[in-house]
Design a protein around this motif. Structure first.
Motif, mmCIF file in Angstrom:
data_model
loop_
_atom_site.group_PDB
_atom_site.id
_atom_site.type_symbol
_atom_site.label_atom_id
_atom_site.label_comp_id
_atom_site.label_asym_id
_atom_site.label_seq_id
_atom_site.Cartn_x
_atom_site.Cartn_y
_atom_site.Cartn_z
ATOM 1 N N ARG A 26 22.033 0.137 -76.262
ATOM 2 C CA ARG A 26 23.450 -0.118 -76.501
ATOM 3 C C ARG A 26 23.721 -1.579 -76.199
ATOM 4 N NH1 ARG A 26 23.969 3.284 -71.731
ATOM 5 N NH2 ARG A 26 24.327 1.924 -69.952
ATOM 6 N N ILE A 27 24.748 -2.070 -76.850
ATOM 7 C CA ILE A 27 25.241 -3.406 -76.551
ATOM 8 C C ILE A 27 26.515 -3.208 -75.770
ATOM 9 C CG2 ILE A 27 26.203 -5.514 -77.521
ATOM 10 C CD1 ILE A 27 24.257 -5.055 -79.887
ATOM 11 N N GLU A 28 26.587 -3.822 -74.617
ATOM 12 C CA GLU A 28 27.794 -3.800 -73.805
ATOM 13 C C GLU A 28 28.412 -5.182 -73.870
ATOM 14 O OE1 GLU A 28 26.694 -2.558 -69.856
ATOM 15 O OE2 GLU A 28 26.320 -0.499 -70.499
ATOM 16 N N THR A 29 29.690 -5.236 -74.201
ATOM 17 C CA THR A 29 30.383 -6.509 -74.310
ATOM 18 C C THR A 29 31.889 -6.271 -74.301
ATOM 19 O OG1 THR A 29 30.576 -8.550 -75.606
ATOM 20 C CG2 THR A 29 30.397 -6.507 -76.853
ATOM 21 N N VAL A 45 27.377 -8.603 -83.143
ATOM 22 C CA VAL A 45 27.937 -7.380 -82.559
ATOM 23 C C VAL A 45 28.814 -6.644 -83.560
ATOM 24 C CG1 VAL A 45 29.525 -6.505 -80.791
ATOM 25 C CG2 VAL A 45 27.794 -8.189 -80.176
ATOM 26 N N MET A 46 29.693 -7.355 -84.229
ATOM 27 C CA MET A 46 30.679 -6.716 -85.106
ATOM 28 C C MET A 46 30.122 -6.335 -86.477
ATOM 29 S SD MET A 46 33.201 -6.490 -83.202
ATOM 30 C CE MET A 46 34.422 -7.159 -82.128
ATOM 31 N N GLU A 51 24.424 -1.616 -88.036
ATOM 32 C CA GLU A 51 23.481 -1.266 -89.089
ATOM 33 C C GLU A 51 22.170 -0.709 -88.548
ATOM 34 O OE1 GLU A 51 22.904 -4.543 -91.740
ATOM 35 O OE2 GLU A 51 25.046 -4.868 -92.019
ATOM 36 N N TYR A 52 21.953 -0.796 -87.236
ATOM 37 C CA TYR A 52 20.708 -0.339 -86.633
ATOM 38 C C TYR A 52 20.834 1.106 -86.156
ATOM 39 C CZ TYR A 52 18.986 -5.130 -86.610
ATOM 40 O OH TYR A 52 18.554 -6.378 -86.986
ATOM 41 N N GLY A 53 19.788 1.879 -86.412
ATOM 42 C CA GLY A 53 19.736 3.235 -85.886
ATOM 43 C C GLY A 53 19.445 3.204 -84.395
ATOM 44 N N ARG A 54 19.971 4.160 -83.670
ATOM 45 C CA ARG A 54 19.757 4.327 -82.231
ATOM 46 C C ARG A 54 20.334 3.184 -81.389
ATOM 47 N NH1 ARG A 54 14.405 4.205 -80.662
ATOM 48 N NH2 ARG A 54 13.942 2.845 -82.390
ATOM 49 N N LEU A 55 21.218 2.392 -81.984
ATOM 50 C CA LEU A 55 21.849 1.284 -81.270
ATOM 51 C C LEU A 55 23.359 1.448 -81.363
ATOM 52 C CD1 LEU A 55 21.691 -1.491 -79.820
ATOM 53 C CD2 LEU A 55 21.649 -2.541 -82.086
ATOM 54 N N ASP A 56 24.009 1.542 -80.218
ATOM 55 C CA ASP A 56 25.462 1.684 -80.157
ATOM 56 C C ASP A 56 26.074 0.444 -79.532
ATOM 57 O OD1 ASP A 56 25.504 4.372 -81.122
ATOM 58 O OD2 ASP A 56 24.915 5.068 -79.129
ATOM 59 N N VAL A 57 27.355 0.260 -79.796
ATOM 60 C CA VAL A 57 28.118 -0.832 -79.183
ATOM 61 C C VAL A 57 29.183 -0.215 -78.291
ATOM 62 C CG1 VAL A 57 29.601 -2.815 -79.592
ATOM 63 C CG2 VAL A 57 27.701 -2.344 -81.163
ATOM 64 N N ILE A 60 33.480 -3.059 -73.138
ATOM 65 C CA ILE A 60 33.866 -2.947 -71.739
ATOM 66 C C ILE A 60 34.625 -4.219 -71.374
ATOM 67 C CG2 ILE A 60 33.034 -2.742 -69.366
ATOM 68 C CD1 ILE A 60 30.454 -1.476 -70.589
ATOM 69 N N ASN A 61 35.858 -4.072 -70.909
ATOM 70 C CA ASN A 61 36.670 -5.240 -70.560
ATOM 71 C C ASN A 61 35.927 -6.166 -69.608
ATOM 72 O OD1 ASN A 61 38.850 -4.489 -72.110
ATOM 73 N ND2 ASN A 61 39.875 -3.425 -70.442
ATOM 74 N N GLY A 62 35.856 -7.439 -69.989
ATOM 75 C CA GLY A 62 35.267 -8.464 -69.146
ATOM 76 C C GLY A 62 33.748 -8.513 -69.121
ATOM 77 N N ALA A 63 33.068 -7.628 -69.827
ATOM 78 C CA ALA A 63 31.603 -7.594 -69.791
ATOM 79 C C ALA A 63 31.007 -8.679 -70.678
ATOM 80 C CB ALA A 63 31.097 -6.226 -70.236
ATOM 81 N N PRO A 64 30.010 -9.398 -70.175
ATOM 82 C CA PRO A 64 29.301 -10.355 -71.029
ATOM 83 C C PRO A 64 28.439 -9.588 -72.023
ATOM 84 C CG PRO A 64 28.199 -10.190 -68.919
ATOM 85 C CD PRO A 64 29.445 -9.347 -68.829
ATOM 86 N N PRO A 65 28.128 -10.167 -73.182
ATOM 87 C CA PRO A 65 27.322 -9.444 -74.172
ATOM 88 C C PRO A 65 25.880 -9.269 -73.698
ATOM 89 C CG PRO A 65 27.817 -11.663 -74.953
ATOM 90 C CD PRO A 65 28.559 -11.470 -73.681
#
Length: 108
Positions: A26-29, A45-46, A51-57, A60-65
């Motif tokens: 996952r991408i946290e940002t 990110v946007m 477009e990637y399988g098994r990858l979620d976004v 989270i407020n204030g989280a760096p990417p």
């Protein structure tokens, strides 16, 4: 010498997995803030990450990417900062972890 041993232990602990151990990621940002100051990462990110399988976004407020690599039971295997990368490097990083883009949906 003790610092070197600790450093090597930390490096080994962080990288002590194989590509086959990766189940998902996952991408946290945040939605804005630091992401707005990183236009290349924001485009990844946007536009690309979805477009990637098994990858979620996850926003989270204030989280760096960051890319969070996950194993069985959502165990965190690795956490990688994206803020120093450009869009192409973000894509290359995700692909180097074994992720590929989803097949395009067929028109019905």
């Amino acid at each position: 010498m003790r610092k070197l041993v600790v450093l090597l232990t930390v490096i080994f602990a962080v990288t002590a997995y194989e590509i086959g151990d990766i189940v998902s990621a996952r991408i946290e940002t945040c939605r804005g803030c630091s992401l707005n100051r990183l236009p290349q990462v924001k485009q990844f990110v946007m536009q690309d990450a979805t477009e990637y399988g098994r990858l979620d976004v996850h926003f989270i407020n204030g989280a760096p990417p960051e890319l969070v690599v996950l194993g069985e039971g959502d165990k965190e295997l690795e956490r990688l900062a994206l803020s120093h990368l450009d869009r192409n490097q973000c894509n290359e990083l995700v692909q180097s972890k074994g992720f590929s883009k989803k097949a395009p949906k067929a028109d019905l």
